[in-house]
Write an enzyme that holds these catalytic residues in place. Sequence first.
Site, PDB file in Angstrom:
ATOM      1  N   SER A 102       0.834  -1.191   0.000  1.00  0.00           N
ATOM      2  CA  SER A 102       0.000   0.000   0.000  1.00  0.00           C
ATOM      3  C   SER A 102       0.879   1.254   0.000  1.00  0.00           C
ATOM      4  CB  SER A 102      -0.969  -0.041   1.194  1.00  0.00           C
ATOM      5  OG  SER A 102      -1.974   0.934   1.075  1.00  0.00           O
TER       6      SER A 102
ATOM      7  N   ASP B 103      -5.891  -3.474  -2.555  1.00  0.00           N
ATOM      8  CA  ASP B 103      -4.791  -3.221  -1.623  1.00  0.00           C
ATOM      9  C   ASP B 103      -4.139  -4.517  -1.128  1.00  0.00           C
ATOM     10  OD1 ASP B 103      -3.196  -2.399   0.546  1.00  0.00           O
ATOM     11  OD2 ASP B 103      -4.556  -0.760   1.026  1.00  0.00           O
TER      12      ASP B 103
END
Length: 405
Positions: free
Chosen positions: A64, A253
């Site tokens: 991320s 993600d």
Amino acid sequence: MGSIGSKQSDPHEEVITVLSIDGGGVRGIIAGIVLSYLESILQGLENDKEVRIADYFDFIAGTSTGGLITAMLTAPDHMKRPLFTAKEIISFYIENSKNIFPKESTDANHHDQEAKTKPQNASIRDDVLNSSSNTNIFHNIFTYIISWDQLPQPVRKIFMFFLQPKYNGYNLHETVKECLAKELVISETITNVIIPTFDIKRFRPIIFSTLKAKRDESMDPPLSDVCIATSAAPCYFPPHLLTASAKEFHLVDGGVAANNPSLLAVCEVIKEKKVDYSKILLLSLGTGERNGKDKLEVGDPSKWGILNWLWQNDNSYPLLDILMSSADEMIEMYMSSIFQSRGLSENYTRIQAELSFVEAALDDSSDENLNRLLKIGQDLVEKNEGILTDFAERLVDIRKARSSK
């Protein structure tokens, strides 16, 4: 938090150096400050202002926001040197956080207008019958409701909250692509990177890495696309469709699988380099963890239905937060146990800060919060100056041993 003990491995041994950076949205500032300090120490030890973090780590893993930092540390400029200094990463977050995480969703008006254009005489039943089999029935119902002109705007906004991601992702995409050259692919990074994502179509993690990209064109997409994919946090940003060599990936993600990518990084290194733990020197950087005080309590057990697990009045997402936080805690426990049980605790260092609930927000881009995060990062560095200096000295010794061969 792990620490470096007095025992030192022979710097002439072939040690694989690994840096791991957690996810955490705007909290990437914290890791950026630690990295900036580490880079300054390396420059001082080498008496060379041009050395960079990427010169000292064989592998850098990031999830991320950590994936974006990883890309910025390893993306090459026209001279095949790192495009960004670690200090410039801090500036990047200060300058771009408000754009990536605006206070109002940038596509709210677009969705609102789209909903209002639906025919008023269209029935919910028609919407459901005409929709594809994978369309959520509640999405159709909510879309139909917000198409009513007489619906009060505050109520419409509530329904819109459940229909779309908090942010449309446009600003994130544009910022990342402006930061990293569009034509730059993952196989071109200065040192080896490891960036996890999760494919919602295949329903399994997809791990992008420099070494995989060099072997397989379908695993060598633009680095900017990989950063966008690993940052597509459910509820916050839409999933990202990534295509490489005619192969499609439907990605969200990487934090849903490995927000702390340290264990993943070690496993990838062992698989790629055919080494054991004794040959790995790992620095794991967190972006802050909640202290857990007064976050949730049972209250009335009968009220814990789907809605309360998915969303609270403070705009938090309990189920997502719990799953990601618990995974981080378990990874830290595994990593500490693995290295300690083999008498290698000096080979693993974890740097992490404790945050309050307010400080732990992924998307609070207010000046007040950014200043808080800067202070937290500076305090974390002061607390770990000795550990980071010792680690830097070890990195320098390893690099010098290699250059002398």
